[in-house]
Design a protein around this motif. Structure first.
Motif, PDB file in Angstrom:
ATOM      1  N   ARG A   1       0.829  -1.215   0.000  1.00  0.00           N
ATOM      2  CA  ARG A   1       0.000   0.000   0.000  1.00  0.00           C
ATOM      3  C   ARG A   1       0.867   1.270   0.000  1.00  0.00           C
ATOM      4  NH1 ARG A   1      -3.344  -3.155   3.493  1.00  0.00           N
ATOM      5  NH2 ARG A   1      -2.370  -2.214   5.331  1.00  0.00           N
ATOM      6  N   ARG A   2       1.982   1.201   0.740  1.00  0.00           N
ATOM      7  CA  ARG A   2       2.888   2.353   0.764  1.00  0.00           C
ATOM      8  C   ARG A   2       3.457   2.617  -0.628  1.00  0.00           C
ATOM      9  NH1 ARG A   2       8.203   3.520   0.908  1.00  0.00           N
ATOM     10  NH2 ARG A   2       8.750   1.312   0.684  1.00  0.00           N
ATOM     11  N   ILE A   3       3.855   1.560  -1.300  1.00  0.00           N
ATOM     12  CA  ILE A   3       4.404   1.704  -2.657  1.00  0.00           C
ATOM     13  C   ILE A   3       3.350   2.261  -3.605  1.00  0.00           C
ATOM     14  CG2 ILE A   3       5.255   0.393  -4.657  1.00  0.00           C
ATOM     15  CD1 ILE A   3       6.676  -1.465  -2.663  1.00  0.00           C
ATOM     16  N   ILE A   4       2.134   1.737  -3.495  1.00  0.00           N
ATOM     17  CA  ILE A   4       1.055   2.220  -4.364  1.00  0.00           C
ATOM     18  C   ILE A   4       0.790   3.701  -4.118  1.00  0.00           C
ATOM     19  CG2 ILE A   4      -1.426   2.057  -4.806  1.00  0.00           C
ATOM     20  CD1 ILE A   4      -1.169  -0.968  -4.314  1.00  0.00           C
ATOM     21  N   ARG A   5       0.777   4.100  -2.826  1.00  0.00           N
ATOM     22  CA  ARG A   5       0.525   5.503  -2.503  1.00  0.00           C
ATOM     23  C   ARG A   5       1.601   6.408  -3.101  1.00  0.00           C
ATOM     24  NH1 ARG A   5       0.690   4.902   2.398  1.00  0.00           N
ATOM     25  NH2 ARG A   5       2.722   5.817   2.926  1.00  0.00           N
ATOM     26  N   ILE A   6       2.872   5.986  -2.975  1.00  0.00           N
ATOM     27  CA  ILE A   6       3.977   6.786  -3.524  1.00  0.00           C
ATOM     28  C   ILE A   6       3.868   6.886  -5.047  1.00  0.00           C
ATOM     29  CG2 ILE A   6       6.476   6.860  -3.881  1.00  0.00           C
ATOM     30  CD1 ILE A   6       6.756   5.520  -1.123  1.00  0.00           C
ATOM     31  N   LEU A   7       3.580   5.759  -5.706  1.00  0.00           N
ATOM     32  CA  LEU A   7       3.476   5.764  -7.171  1.00  0.00           C
ATOM     33  C   LEU A   7       2.285   6.595  -7.634  1.00  0.00           C
ATOM     34  CD1 LEU A   7       4.375   2.072  -8.110  1.00  0.00           C
ATOM     35  CD2 LEU A   7       5.792   4.114  -8.365  1.00  0.00           C
ATOM     36  N   ASP A   8       1.160   6.475  -6.928  1.00  0.00           N
ATOM     37  CA  ASP A   8      -0.023   7.265  -7.307  1.00  0.00           C
ATOM     38  C   ASP A   8       0.285   8.761  -7.270  1.00  0.00           C
ATOM     39  OD1 ASP A   8      -1.648   5.156  -7.835  1.00  0.00           O
ATOM     40  OD2 ASP A   8      -2.712   5.195  -5.906  1.00  0.00           O
TER      41      ASP A   8
ATOM     42  N   LEU B   1       8.989   2.950 -11.645  1.00  0.00           N
ATOM     43  CA  LEU B   1       8.422   1.600 -11.656  1.00  0.00           C
ATOM     44  C   LEU B   1       9.503   0.562 -11.382  1.00  0.00           C
ATOM     45  CD1 LEU B   1       5.970   1.860 -14.685  1.00  0.00           C
ATOM     46  CD2 LEU B   1       5.333   1.416 -12.304  1.00  0.00           C
ATOM     47  N   HIS B   2      10.664   0.748 -11.997  1.00  0.00           N
ATOM     48  CA  HIS B   2      11.771  -0.193 -11.783  1.00  0.00           C
ATOM     49  C   HIS B   2      12.196  -0.206 -10.318  1.00  0.00           C
ATOM     50  CE1 HIS B   2      15.403  -2.501 -12.515  1.00  0.00           C
ATOM     51  NE2 HIS B   2      16.098  -1.555 -11.883  1.00  0.00           N
ATOM     52  N   GLN B   3      12.326   0.997  -9.730  1.00  0.00           N
ATOM     53  CA  GLN B   3      12.731   1.067  -8.324  1.00  0.00           C
ATOM     54  C   GLN B   3      11.674   0.461  -7.408  1.00  0.00           C
ATOM     55  OE1 GLN B   3      14.484   4.881  -6.964  1.00  0.00           O
ATOM     56  NE2 GLN B   3      14.388   5.509  -9.120  1.00  0.00           N
ATOM     57  N   ALA B   4      10.404   0.715  -7.729  1.00  0.00           N
ATOM     58  CA  ALA B   4       9.323   0.214  -6.889  1.00  0.00           C
ATOM     59  C   ALA B   4       9.310  -1.311  -6.834  1.00  0.00           C
ATOM     60  CB  ALA B   4       7.985   0.720  -7.410  1.00  0.00           C
ATOM     61  N   PHE B   5       9.563  -1.956  -7.979  1.00  0.00           N
ATOM     62  CA  PHE B   5       9.441  -3.410  -8.025  1.00  0.00           C
ATOM     63  C   PHE B   5      10.782  -4.123  -7.946  1.00  0.00           C
ATOM     64  CE2 PHE B   5       5.532  -1.749  -9.941  1.00  0.00           C
ATOM     65  CZ  PHE B   5       4.625  -2.319  -9.076  1.00  0.00           C
ATOM     66  N   SER B   6      11.804  -3.362  -7.565  1.00  0.00           N
ATOM     67  CA  SER B   6      13.094  -3.991  -7.232  1.00  0.00           C
ATOM     68  C   SER B   6      13.489  -3.699  -5.797  1.00  0.00           C
ATOM     69  CB  SER B   6      14.183  -3.506  -8.187  1.00  0.00           C
ATOM     70  OG  SER B   6      14.347  -2.097  -8.099  1.00  0.00           O
ATOM     71  N   GLY B   7      12.539  -3.123  -5.021  1.00  0.00           N
ATOM     72  CA  GLY B   7      12.759  -2.880  -3.602  1.00  0.00           C
ATOM     73  C   GLY B   7      13.616  -1.674  -3.285  1.00  0.00           C
ATOM     74  N   ASN B   8      13.754  -0.742  -4.242  1.00  0.00           N
ATOM     75  CA  ASN B   8      14.649   0.406  -4.028  1.00  0.00           C
ATOM     76  C   ASN B   8      13.927   1.746  -3.979  1.00  0.00           C
ATOM     77  OD1 ASN B   8      17.041  -1.198  -4.058  1.00  0.00           O
ATOM     78  ND2 ASN B   8      16.853  -1.343  -6.297  1.00  0.00           N
ATOM     79  N   LEU B   9      12.605   1.730  -3.869  1.00  0.00           N
ATOM     80  CA  LEU B   9      11.862   3.003  -3.914  1.00  0.00           C
ATOM     81  C   LEU B   9      12.065   3.779  -2.605  1.00  0.00           C
ATOM     82  CD1 LEU B   9       9.926   4.607  -5.734  1.00  0.00           C
ATOM     83  CD2 LEU B   9       8.042   3.549  -4.524  1.00  0.00           C
TER      84      LEU B   9
END
Length: 242
Positions: A1-8, A234-242
């Motif tokens: 949810r945190r990742i989704i919020r940041i990306l949104d 997107l790359h950072q989010a799904f590689s654990g580096n966001l």
């Protein structure tokens, strides 16, 4: 949810920035086109009006026969190589010297100062020939001024929205639109008879055109950078580096 919020939140900002850049890009082009129309429509009382044919020594189009492609040699210019009022030599193919001299007639080999008009597919793009040893295919029309009109003035005149619309309205074709040179040369055009006045107008439009292209380049670079930033997030989010 945190990742989704940041990306949104990030994507919402990127969408706003992209929309602004696209709007600015469109406005830069619209400003230049508006200025072209303000120059050529309405015409000054001191200007004269003639069919375009009265200002041409020759109007024709390029080769239809197959031509070999080589690494070096004369440039083969098609409609896709006429961009932003110029010939884009970097994107043009080349042909052999033998084919250039023996497979083509003179009508396919423009001279310096000839005006090129794209007549098939992408309609109405214009450029002035600025080097020897080029040839054109059938998608490009050749307009050779007879001395009544400066080549660069003719290019800007035909680039103006009013004349572009007239050429498009006269175009025909079931699937792919074509500009017919037999209709183009009958089009009435207005211009100052003084060559010094034509050159003065060209010098003003050259400055505005350069500035418009500079702005377009800036906004295109911004759009490309925004696209890369989205991919990076997107790359950072799904590689654990966001």
């Amino acid at each position: 949810r945190r990742i989704i919020r940041i990306l949104d939140e990030a994507f919402e900002g990127l969408a706003r920035a992209t929309a602004n850049a696209e709007k600015n890009l469109k406005n830069a082009r619209a400003l230049f086109e508006s200025h072209l129309d303000s120059v050529f429509v309405p015409r000054s009382e001191s200007w004269v009006t003639h069919p375009l044919a009265d200002c041409l020594q020759l109007i024709t189009y390029g080769f239809t026969n197959p031509m070999p492609t080589t690494a070096i040699g004369p440039y083969m210019i098609t409609a896709k190589n006429v961009v932003n009022g110029k010939i884009d030599y970097a994107s043009a193919r080349r042909t052999s010297r033998d084919a250039f001299e023996n497979l083509l007639t003179a009508k396919s080999r423009p001279r310096i100062g000839d005006v090129l008009l794209t007549k098939d597919g992408t309609l109405g793009r214009l450029a002035v020939v600025d080097k020897d040893d080029i040839c054109i295919n059938q998608s490009v029309a050749l307009l050779r001024p007879n001395g009544r009109m400066e080549p660069s003035f003719m290019r800007y005149l035909l680039m103006s929205p009013a004349y572009q619309q007239r050429m498009v309205d006269d175009a025909d074709g079931a699937t792919i639109k074509h500009i017919y040179i037999t209709r183009v040369d009958k089009m009435d055009v207005g211009f100052p008879p003084s060559h010094s006045e034509q050159r003065r107008i060209v010098s003003i439009l050259d400055v505005l055109s350069t500035e418009t292209q500079r702005l377009e380049s800036i906004y295109q670079q911004k759009l490309a950078a925004l696209g890369e930033l989205k991919k990076s997030l997107l790359h950072q989010a799904f590689s654990g580096n966001l």
